[in-house]
Write an enzyme that holds these catalytic residues in place. Sequence first.
Site, PDB file in Angstrom:
ATOM      1  N   ASP A 266       0.887  -1.150   0.000  1.00 27.75           N
ATOM      2  CA  ASP A 266       0.000   0.000   0.000  1.00 27.75           C
ATOM      3  C   ASP A 266       0.935   1.212   0.000  1.00 27.75           C
ATOM      4  OD1 ASP A 266      -2.033   1.809   0.029  1.00 27.75           O
ATOM      5  OD2 ASP A 266      -3.180   0.789   1.590  1.00 27.75           O
TER       6      ASP A 266
HETATM    7  C1  BGC Z   1      -4.867   3.311  -0.050  1.00 24.65           C
HETATM    8  C2  BGC Z   1      -4.888   2.331  -1.198  1.00 24.65           C
HETATM    9  C3  BGC Z   1      -4.693   3.073  -2.491  1.00 24.65           C
HETATM   10  C4  BGC Z   1      -3.370   3.822  -2.426  1.00 24.65           C
HETATM   11  C5  BGC Z   1      -3.049   4.599  -3.671  1.00 24.65           C
HETATM   12  C6  BGC Z   1      -3.627   4.191  -0.074  1.00 24.65           C
HETATM   13  O1  BGC Z   1      -3.703   5.199   0.862  1.00 24.65           O
HETATM   14  O2  BGC Z   1      -4.936   2.621   1.173  1.00 24.65           O
HETATM   15  O3  BGC Z   1      -6.091   1.612  -1.211  1.00 24.65           O
HETATM   16  O4  BGC Z   1      -4.735   2.182  -3.566  1.00 24.65           O
HETATM   17  O5  BGC Z   1      -3.425   4.732  -1.345  1.00 24.65           O
HETATM   18  O6  BGC Z   1      -3.881   5.694  -3.781  1.00 24.65           O
END
Ligand code: BGC
Length: 736
Positions: A261
């Site tokens: 993530d």
């Molecule tokens: C989220 C993800 C997301 C990523 C990119 C993170 O803060 O938890 O689900 O895909 O950001 O935006």
Amino acid sequence: MKKIFLLLALTMAVRATADTPLYLDPTADLEARVEDALSRMTFNEKVAMCHAQSKFSAPGVARLGIPDLWMSDGPHGVRAEISWDSWKYAGHTNDSVTAFPALTALAATWNPALAEEYGEALAEEALYRGKDVILGPGVNIYRTPLNGRNFEYMGEDPFLAGEMVVPYIKGMQRNGVAACVKHFALNNQEKWRDHIDVRLSDRALREIYLPAFRRAVIDGGAWSVMGAYNKVRGQHACHNEMLINNILKGEWGFDGVVITDWGGAHDTREAALNGLDLEMGTFTNGLTSESAFTTDDYYLADPYKKLLRSGEVAPSTLDDKVRRLLRLNFRTAMRRDKPFGSLCSEKHYDVAERVSNEAIVLLKNDTLASGTTLLPLDPGQGRRILVVGENATRNLMKGGGSSELKPKDIVTPLDGLRDIYSDNIRFTQGYASGRPMYGHSETIAESVTDSLRHIAVDMAREADVVIFVGGLNKNHGQDCEGGDREEYGLPFGQPELIEALAEVNPNLIVTLLSGNAVGMEWADKVPAILQAWYLGSMAGNSIGSVISGSVNPSGKLPFSFPVNLEDNSAHHFGQLSYPGDSITQDYADDILVGYRWHDTKGIPARYPFGYGMSYTTFRLDATPANVTMSGNDKTEIKVKVTNTGKRAGSDTLQLYVAPDPANTSLERPVKELKAFRKVWLEPGATTEVTFAVTPDMFACYDPDSNGFVAFPGQYEILIGTSSTNFPISETISYRQ
Ligand code: BGC
């Protein structure tokens, strides 16, 4: 002459093939291509592939003509373009998209065929926007109604989530766009998501929190998986030995890419050794915020090179990551037979609308003193309709965090209702919630709330029917990433407003837009309630169609709506269970999550899992099954479903297995969903549904044997149209 041309063409083709390096030959074996490309890459090129080069891209190998890998959120549409090296939107004008209904809504359709169409349509938008990986779908289990991100997931039941996620992935990947299944694993709350350490039993892990991921990988064939922010048993999920090395890549044989993530990596050695393949979104100045944009400091950049050069970690760790990244690249970015895709096509809006039509759940539709129900509300009668509520006009694609979208078109609930009831509609805001902002929310003065309520109540007196459109929104502290909800009840003074409206006008239809269950202390005072989720671009059309009756509601709840927050399993066990003590968290509810908890403990939900009404009625009759089963035998139960009402409509037959507690000393939920089938019937029509009952439906995870075991004994098979209504029950005696 013809022959000469043919010969010439053939020689040219052969020559072209002979000159083409193996890795560029799309007809060659995938693994052979991967090995060939790997053998041509330098050390620096390999390491560069393992981490971001911009906010949403990772480098290919320019020298070898291997393209960069472009990712985008996900999971309800393709997110607007983000700047290369900052979180600011890039300000493009060609990145507006179709907003598909949120995943809770998709799950509420209980229609896997629609999930496949959804995945395919979203992939077409991704292709047009030049994206190789969509960061979704999410299959974290709905454990508490306070989780700010539940709207991005597929509910509380691992079987339902598994059945819905597999076709979504297949539809998406068919055309060369990778799904990235997230957040692996146990990111079941937003509060303290970046560090909370989840402690839970093997049974809870295996029976509740992992099965949907397992299905996504094994049956869906997902090409990438995103690690979660939180820790699991002491180690960050993005480089967690148990989750990634042992389970995902070991047991499940996952051959794709594990992506962090954004900002989820915390340690180079663990990242190197524990199966993290691609690091994204790490902050670069001491890793808490951004200074100059450089990715050299990423854990899988220079620090990784150091460990590799010193021999502290083996080069095979790097080759394994790069093989996976090349595989992903060949499956997506480098795939030559990909369609170009399309954006905002009629087909995409049609998919979005059919999903939202089938997602809306009719929770309540009382018979009034007049002997009729309020819904459906016939447009022909010229009644004066008052629409109250901010959500009737609000852009609910804005806010909410990474899943927010820039839709090209949205039909709001008010637009949808005006289309149907035209001049008979008046609107007033009723309450105010402030702007969607990340990390904090605006306070609305009490005087504003009071005066909006007074206006609405005065107007409601004059109306024949009031349609309230409220619920939650994508503000911080509501259905929004990065924080959890702070109260179970409806916010912004809505409970008082609903009660005040009900007092002056008994013909009140409450339509809630949310991705979570909410407290409904006011429910008894209201004759009709609809749960309408976040429905995306075509929300208003579907809401209008269901209210007016041109669409017969067929959605079923993908999670329970408890009466009180304390009735929910996670909250029952106090703070250490939810939200934890800020460092650790103990899943004391274990395997009893959602309806498993409500039903086993005898704590009824206000609206149970699998529940949803229709404007028609159905009757179920079954042909008895074999009463004994042994070994790997299967047995069939045939159910006749008849539409006994006056309108065409769909219902979802749900099959639950209820084990006899005497079968094992292990605690079992009183029943668990094991199969379902949605059927559509004209009035008076009958169809037959065949359910195959197989021994794996009896199994539970046995910690002693580290695997699923179907213990011999009696199993009741319950078939009905919600988790609490079973016209059919058969007992099967199982011998191993
Ligand atoms: C989220 C993800 C997301 C990523 C990119 C993170 O803060 O938890 O689900 O895909 O950001 O935006």
